[in-house]
Motif scaffolding. Structure first.
Motif, PDB file in Angstrom:
ATOM      1  N   GLU A  12       2.808  10.432  -0.832  1.00 40.75           N
ATOM      2  CA  GLU A  12       3.025   9.953   0.677  1.00 40.75           C
ATOM      3  C   GLU A  12       2.291  10.551   1.756  1.00 40.75           C
ATOM      4  O   GLU A  12       1.745   9.841   2.627  1.00 40.75           O
ATOM      5  N   ASP A  13       2.021  11.914   1.510  1.00 42.44           N
ATOM      6  CA  ASP A  13       1.249  12.432   2.703  1.00 42.44           C
ATOM      7  C   ASP A  13      -0.319  12.264   2.560  1.00 42.44           C
ATOM      8  O   ASP A  13      -1.045  12.415   3.366  1.00 42.44           O
ATOM      9  N   ALA A  14      -0.618  11.717   1.523  1.00 41.14           N
ATOM     10  CA  ALA A  14      -2.280  11.427   1.259  1.00 41.14           C
ATOM     11  C   ALA A  14      -2.327  10.017   1.650  1.00 41.14           C
ATOM     12  O   ALA A  14      -3.493   9.712   2.303  1.00 41.14           O
ATOM     13  N   THR A  45     -12.333 -10.571  -3.018  1.00 47.46           N
ATOM     14  CA  THR A  45     -13.678 -10.174  -2.864  1.00 47.46           C
ATOM     15  C   THR A  45     -13.833 -10.606  -1.480  1.00 47.46           C
ATOM     16  O   THR A  45     -13.534 -11.338  -0.674  1.00 47.46           O
ATOM     17  N   ARG A  46     -14.006  -9.371  -0.431  1.00 47.84           N
ATOM     18  CA  ARG A  46     -13.960  -9.206   0.861  1.00 47.84           C
ATOM     19  C   ARG A  46     -15.269  -9.144   1.489  1.00 47.84           C
ATOM     20  O   ARG A  46     -16.170  -8.008   1.053  1.00 47.84           O
ATOM     21  N   SER A  47     -15.850  -9.644   2.737  1.00 43.97           N
ATOM     22  CA  SER A  47     -16.983  -9.353   3.387  1.00 43.97           C
ATOM     23  C   SER A  47     -16.558  -8.185   4.273  1.00 43.97           C
ATOM     24  O   SER A  47     -15.698  -7.924   4.756  1.00 43.97           O
ATOM     25  N   THR A  48     -17.594  -7.110   4.137  1.00 35.17           N
ATOM     26  CA  THR A  48     -17.420  -5.930   5.043  1.00 35.17           C
ATOM     27  C   THR A  48     -17.571  -6.335   6.401  1.00 35.17           C
ATOM     28  O   THR A  48     -16.961  -5.428   7.148  1.00 35.17           O
ATOM     29  N   ASP A  49     -18.114  -7.434   6.794  1.00 29.99           N
ATOM     30  CA  ASP A  49     -17.967  -7.807   8.149  1.00 29.99           C
ATOM     31  C   ASP A  49     -16.703  -8.011   8.909  1.00 29.99           C
ATOM     32  O   ASP A  49     -16.353  -7.893  10.046  1.00 29.99           O
ATOM     33  N   GLN A  50     -15.712  -7.886   7.893  1.00 27.70           N
ATOM     34  CA  GLN A  50     -14.228  -8.200   8.403  1.00 27.70           C
ATOM     35  C   GLN A  50     -13.441  -6.918   8.379  1.00 27.70           C
ATOM     36  O   GLN A  50     -12.242  -6.673   8.658  1.00 27.70           O
ATOM     37  N   VAL A  51     -14.425  -5.894   7.975  1.00 20.45           N
ATOM     38  CA  VAL A  51     -13.554  -4.413   7.828  1.00 20.45           C
ATOM     39  C   VAL A  51     -13.544  -3.705   9.024  1.00 20.45           C
ATOM     40  O   VAL A  51     -14.671  -3.658   9.770  1.00 20.45           O
ATOM     41  N   VAL A  52     -12.341  -3.377   9.667  1.00 15.23           N
ATOM     42  CA  VAL A  52     -12.405  -2.423  10.594  1.00 15.23           C
ATOM     43  C   VAL A  52     -12.695  -1.181  10.528  1.00 15.23           C
ATOM     44  O   VAL A  52     -13.474  -0.108  11.355  1.00 15.23           O
ATOM     45  N   GLY A  53     -12.145  -0.436   9.182  1.00 15.68           N
ATOM     46  CA  GLY A  53     -12.701   0.785   8.622  1.00 15.68           C
ATOM     47  C   GLY A  53     -11.509   1.148   7.689  1.00 15.68           C
ATOM     48  O   GLY A  53     -10.893   0.514   7.260  1.00 15.68           O
ATOM     49  N   TYR A  54     -12.027   2.387   7.074  1.00 16.16           N
ATOM     50  CA  TYR A  54     -11.300   2.919   5.704  1.00 16.16           C
ATOM     51  C   TYR A  54     -10.560   4.022   6.199  1.00 16.16           C
ATOM     52  O   TYR A  54     -11.045   5.072   6.798  1.00 16.16           O
ATOM     53  N   GLY A  55      -9.265   4.299   5.442  1.00 14.97           N
ATOM     54  CA  GLY A  55      -8.572   5.489   5.362  1.00 14.97           C
ATOM     55  C   GLY A  55      -8.643   5.891   4.149  1.00 14.97           C
ATOM     56  O   GLY A  55      -8.672   5.400   3.062  1.00 14.97           O
ATOM     57  N   TYR A  56      -8.767   7.293   4.169  1.00 16.69           N
ATOM     58  CA  TYR A  56      -9.255   8.121   2.954  1.00 16.69           C
ATOM     59  C   TYR A  56      -8.120   8.973   2.390  1.00 16.69           C
ATOM     60  O   TYR A  56      -7.890  10.172   2.865  1.00 16.69           O
ATOM     61  N   PRO A  57      -7.487   8.786   1.409  1.00 11.11           N
ATOM     62  CA  PRO A  57      -6.476   9.518   0.922  1.00 11.11           C
ATOM     63  C   PRO A  57      -6.902  10.761   0.065  1.00 11.11           C
ATOM     64  O   PRO A  57      -8.265  10.463  -0.272  1.00 11.11           O
ATOM     65  N   THR A  58      -6.267  11.669  -0.042  1.00  9.12           N
ATOM     66  CA  THR A  58      -6.937  12.912  -0.707  1.00  9.12           C
ATOM     67  C   THR A  58      -6.578  12.771  -2.213  1.00  9.12           C
ATOM     68  O   THR A  58      -5.419  12.601  -2.480  1.00  9.12           O
ATOM     69  N   TYR A  59      -7.529  12.656  -2.792  1.00  8.73           N
ATOM     70  CA  TYR A  59      -7.350  12.426  -4.595  1.00  8.73           C
ATOM     71  C   TYR A  59      -7.928  13.600  -5.320  1.00  8.73           C
ATOM     72  O   TYR A  59      -8.645  14.709  -4.832  1.00  8.73           O
ATOM     73  N   ALA A  60      -7.127  14.003  -6.309  1.00  9.44           N
ATOM     74  CA  ALA A  60      -7.672  14.615  -7.338  1.00  9.44           C
ATOM     75  C   ALA A  60      -9.233  14.468  -7.724  1.00  9.44           C
ATOM     76  O   ALA A  60      -9.639  13.346  -7.833  1.00  9.44           O
ATOM     77  N   VAL A  69       0.875  -1.206   0.135  1.00  8.92           N
ATOM     78  CA  VAL A  69       0.089   0.133   0.047  1.00  8.92           C
ATOM     79  C   VAL A  69       0.970   1.326  -0.081  1.00  8.92           C
ATOM     80  O   VAL A  69       0.561   2.325  -0.747  1.00  8.92           O
ATOM     81  N   SER A  70       1.845   1.261   0.833  1.00 11.94           N
ATOM     82  CA  SER A  70       2.642   2.518   0.967  1.00 11.94           C
ATOM     83  C   SER A  70       3.600   2.797  -0.284  1.00 11.94           C
ATOM     84  O   SER A  70       3.778   3.757  -0.937  1.00 11.94           O
ATOM     85  N   TRP A  71       4.033   1.610  -0.897  1.00 11.24           N
ATOM     86  CA  TRP A  71       4.814   1.448  -2.056  1.00 11.24           C
ATOM     87  C   TRP A  71       4.109   2.261  -3.161  1.00 11.24           C
ATOM     88  O   TRP A  71       4.340   3.164  -4.044  1.00 11.24           O
ATOM     89  N   VAL A  72       2.651   1.943  -3.242  1.00  8.65           N
ATOM     90  CA  VAL A  72       1.955   2.526  -4.367  1.00  8.65           C
ATOM     91  C   VAL A  72       1.702   4.046  -4.229  1.00  8.65           C
ATOM     92  O   VAL A  72       1.842   4.768  -5.093  1.00  8.65           O
ATOM     93  N   GLY A  73       1.415   4.354  -2.969  1.00  5.40           N
ATOM     94  CA  GLY A  73       1.398   5.668  -2.669  1.00  5.40           C
ATOM     95  C   GLY A  73       2.593   6.636  -3.023  1.00  5.40           C
ATOM     96  O   GLY A  73       2.466   7.651  -3.580  1.00  5.40           O
TER      97      GLY A  73
END
Length: 230
Positions: free
Chosen positions: A138-140, A214-229, A128-132
């Motif tokens: 990096e800041d997003a 494909t993942r169940s949302t039951d296993q999701v703790v939460g989402y981080g939102y990068p700032t996109y154009a 994930v970090s490599w892609v960003g």
């Protein structure tokens, strides 16, 4: 301690500690572009003229752009599908990049251990970090190798929530916990399937590869939102 997290990680690669091959563009001011080349040393390589234009075209980026969209980030992430770890659980471009980054020194100072411990560590968050980082975000997107710390960074930035959006960084706990400290794994949301599942692209999954899942949302703790154009 960092080394304890590595030794205690599950063997199925769905682990909490994890935060080049296509060369992707890192965009800087004006029409100048720099790209990280996966050549063992992850230095910045200056590119100009037709090569810079080619890198932009490969990602669908306008020449000289300084921001990218969620779809452009996902295009880069999905271009890594099939990249696989070695028999020791490491050895990817993502491991090499993280170990040579200044961030590795910072996280070792924070978590203990030594930089070489990352060589065969769980690598979902390194991916994930490599892609960003490849996109100059990096800041997003953030840079880390420990999913729990990465999630808390998004919380501290005020960019944390419960809605699956394309390009969001999704954090999982396999036991269904909603506690950030229980996070096991991380990836990017491609889209919400609308049926209680999400489509994702993840590193260190499917026996140690980059794959779409494909993942169940039951296993999701939460989402981080990068700032996109826009």
């Amino acid at each position: 301690m960092l080394i304890h997290r590595l030794l205690d990680a599950p063997k199925n690669h769905l682990k909490a500690f994890a935060f080049g091959g296509l060369v992707a563009a890192q965009l800087v001011a004006g029409v100048t572009m720099a790209a990280h080349a996966d050549s063992g040393r992850d230095g910045v390589v200056k590119v100009a003229g037709s090569e810079a234009a080619g890198l932009s075209k490969a990602l669908g980026l306008p020449e000289g752009a300084r921001h990218v969209s969620a779809q452009q980030l996902l295009k880069l992430a999905e271009s890594q599908i099939g990249v696989s770890e070695n028999s020791l659980g490491g050895g990817t471009k993502f491991h090499r990049w993280y170990m040579e980054s200044p961030r590795a020194q910072e996280t070792v100072a924070r978590d203990g251990g030594k930089i070489s411990d990352y060589a065969n560590a769980a690598w979902c968050d390194m991916f994930v970090s490599w892609v960003g980082s490849r996109l100059g975000m990096e800041d997003a997107v953030g840079i880390d190798a420990w999913t729990v710390a990465h999630a808390k960074w998004f919380e501290q930035q005020g960019r944390w929530g419960e809605t699956p959006r394309p390009g969001a960084v999704v954090f999982f706990a396999w036991n269904g916990s909603k506690d950030v400290d229980a996070i096991d794994h991380v990836g990017f949301v491609i889209h919400d399937n609308g049926d209680g599942t999400i489509k994702t692209v993840e590193g260190n999954t499917d026996n140690g590869k980059v794959q779409v899942r494909t993942r169940s949302t039951d296993q999701v703790v939460g989402y981080g939102y990068p700032t996109y154009a826009a």
